[in-house]
Design a protein around this motif. Sequence first.
Motif, short mmCIF file in Angstrom:
data_model
loop_
_atom_site.label_atom_id
_atom_site.label_comp_id
_atom_site.label_asym_id
_atom_site.label_seq_id
_atom_site.Cartn_x
_atom_site.Cartn_y
_atom_site.Cartn_z
N TRP A 1 0.85 -1.20 0.00
CA TRP A 1 0.00 0.00 0.00
C TRP A 1 0.88 1.24 0.00
O TRP A 1 1.75 1.39 0.85
CB TRP A 1 -0.90 0.00 1.23
CG TRP A 1 -1.80 1.21 1.30
CD1 TRP A 1 -2.67 1.63 0.36
CD2 TRP A 1 -1.91 2.13 2.39
NE1 TRP A 1 -3.33 2.77 0.78
CE2 TRP A 1 -2.88 3.09 2.03
CE3 TRP A 1 -1.29 2.22 3.63
CZ2 TRP A 1 -3.24 4.14 2.87
CZ3 TRP A 1 -1.64 3.26 4.47
CH2 TRP A 1 -2.61 4.21 4.08
N ASN A 2 0.66 2.13 -0.97
CA ASN A 2 1.48 3.35 -1.08
C ASN A 2 0.71 4.60 -0.66
O ASN A 2 1.13 5.72 -0.95
CB ASN A 2 2.01 3.52 -2.50
CG ASN A 2 0.89 3.70 -3.53
OD1 ASN A 2 -0.29 3.77 -3.19
ND2 ASN A 2 1.27 3.75 -4.80
N GLY A 3 -0.42 4.44 0.01
CA GLY A 3 -1.28 5.56 0.35
C GLY A 3 -0.69 6.55 1.33
O GLY A 3 -1.18 7.69 1.44
N MET A 4 0.36 6.17 2.07
CA MET A 4 0.97 7.09 3.03
C MET A 4 2.07 7.95 2.41
O MET A 4 2.47 8.95 3.00
CB MET A 4 1.54 6.33 4.22
CG MET A 4 0.51 5.90 5.25
SD MET A 4 -0.38 7.28 5.99
CE MET A 4 0.95 8.10 6.85
N GLY B 1 -8.21 8.92 13.64
CA GLY B 1 -9.31 9.86 13.50
C GLY B 1 -9.24 10.69 12.24
O GLY B 1 -9.98 10.45 11.27
N ILE B 2 -8.33 11.67 12.21
CA ILE B 2 -8.27 12.61 11.09
C ILE B 2 -7.87 11.91 9.79
O ILE B 2 -8.55 12.04 8.76
CB ILE B 2 -7.29 13.75 11.43
CG1 ILE B 2 -7.80 14.54 12.65
CG2 ILE B 2 -7.12 14.68 10.22
CD1 ILE B 2 -6.82 15.57 13.16
N LEU B 3 -6.76 11.17 9.82
CA LEU B 3 -6.30 10.52 8.59
C LEU B 3 -7.29 9.46 8.11
O LEU B 3 -7.51 9.32 6.90
CB LEU B 3 -4.93 9.89 8.81
CG LEU B 3 -3.75 10.85 8.89
CD1 LEU B 3 -2.45 10.09 9.10
CD2 LEU B 3 -3.65 11.69 7.62
N ALA B 4 -7.88 8.72 9.05
CA ALA B 4 -8.85 7.70 8.64
C ALA B 4 -10.04 8.33 7.94
O ALA B 4 -10.55 7.80 6.94
CB ALA B 4 -9.30 6.92 9.87
N ALA B 5 -10.51 9.49 8.42
CA ALA B 5 -11.61 10.19 7.76
C ALA B 5 -11.22 10.63 6.36
O ALA B 5 -12.03 10.57 5.42
CB ALA B 5 -12.05 11.38 8.60
N MET C 1 -10.48 5.07 0.14
CA MET C 1 -9.33 4.20 0.44
C MET C 1 -9.75 3.29 1.59
O MET C 1 -9.56 3.61 2.76
CB MET C 1 -8.11 5.03 0.83
CG MET C 1 -7.60 5.94 -0.25
SD MET C 1 -6.16 6.89 0.30
CE MET C 1 -5.80 7.85 -1.15
N LEU C 2 -10.32 2.13 1.26
CA LEU C 2 -10.91 1.26 2.27
C LEU C 2 -10.03 0.05 2.52
O LEU C 2 -9.25 -0.38 1.67
CB LEU C 2 -12.30 0.81 1.82
CG LEU C 2 -13.28 1.94 1.48
CD1 LEU C 2 -14.61 1.37 1.02
CD2 LEU C 2 -13.47 2.87 2.67
N ARG C 3 -10.18 -0.48 3.75
CA ARG C 3 -9.47 -1.69 4.17
C ARG C 3 -7.97 -1.56 3.98
O ARG C 3 -7.31 -2.39 3.37
CB ARG C 3 -10.01 -2.92 3.42
CG ARG C 3 -11.52 -3.08 3.55
CD ARG C 3 -11.98 -4.38 2.93
NE ARG C 3 -11.48 -5.53 3.69
CZ ARG C 3 -12.01 -5.99 4.83
NH1 ARG C 3 -13.09 -5.41 5.34
NH2 ARG C 3 -11.50 -7.03 5.44
#
Length: 304
Positions: A25-28, A249-253, A260-262
């Motif tokens: 996962w490269n989302g970060m 909290g913030i990043l998950a929202a 961007m799920l799971r």
Amino acid sequence: MRNHQLTFALSYAVCFAAVPLVVGWNGMLPYAGPIFVVMAAAMAANQYGADGTALWLTLMTPGASDVRGRQLAWLTAQTPVAAVLTVAFTAITGGPWPLVLALLAAVLGGAAGLVPLISVYGLVPGTDPHRRAGNPLRTSEDDSGLTGLAYLPLALVALTGLPAALVVLRYGWAGVAVGVLTGALCVWGLGLLAERRLRAQGPELLDLMRTGRRQQPAVASRFDRLSTTQRMVTWWCFGLGAIPLVPQGILAAVFVSDDMLRHSWFLATYMPAGLRYPVAAGFVLLGLAMYGLGLWMIRPRPSP
């Protein structure tokens, strides 16, 4: 010392953003720039204390704008690194450009305002540079004080990016302008508060750096009177409050809003559709409650 602080913040940001690549996962990656800014602010939280008694030069120079000079110097050193990280890593993933640019502008300004403000209000006496040992990061004998001071900007700088992030989620690119605006306001407003504190308490701060002894305040912290259990709860609140507040909290929202799920360890992204935002909001409230509990437990009260 400054180079070591910058290098540590850079290494931390790159590693933190790249670790999820292990699970594919490269989302970060796009957030490496803002993460670098937050960690750089934490490393510089004791900016005045790290310089030792050199403050006398400013105090003896009428009209010297020491705070503004430090803000400009800090931004000059950190902004190019943060910009390169943000642009390069966001280009790899293809976005989200509005969110990362808004966050970068907001946290850069927030950090530039908070670093001198925290330093003049929570100064930890440092060893003068010419008397230090070979470790450039050991700037004081009060390691616990430095650690506690570093935790504060981790949460506060991240919070300065929240308004811009919320506007991006609602209005897209308009959030970038909000990030620039809030960042500029933080630089100006928080810097003004730091200037006033330095002007009013400069001699006392210099004496603190020279002697390492604080003058007896009119009010005393409750921390020394807390039981062992209460102290442990306080440290847990300040040490771990950022986890539910920022990533869960913030990043998950933000991830939920971008579908961007799971992903990784962000619990809200694994929830059913109707529970994703409530779970993220619950974590934000939990983080704020932890910080609030910690502050309430160590709130000052008149000395007996």
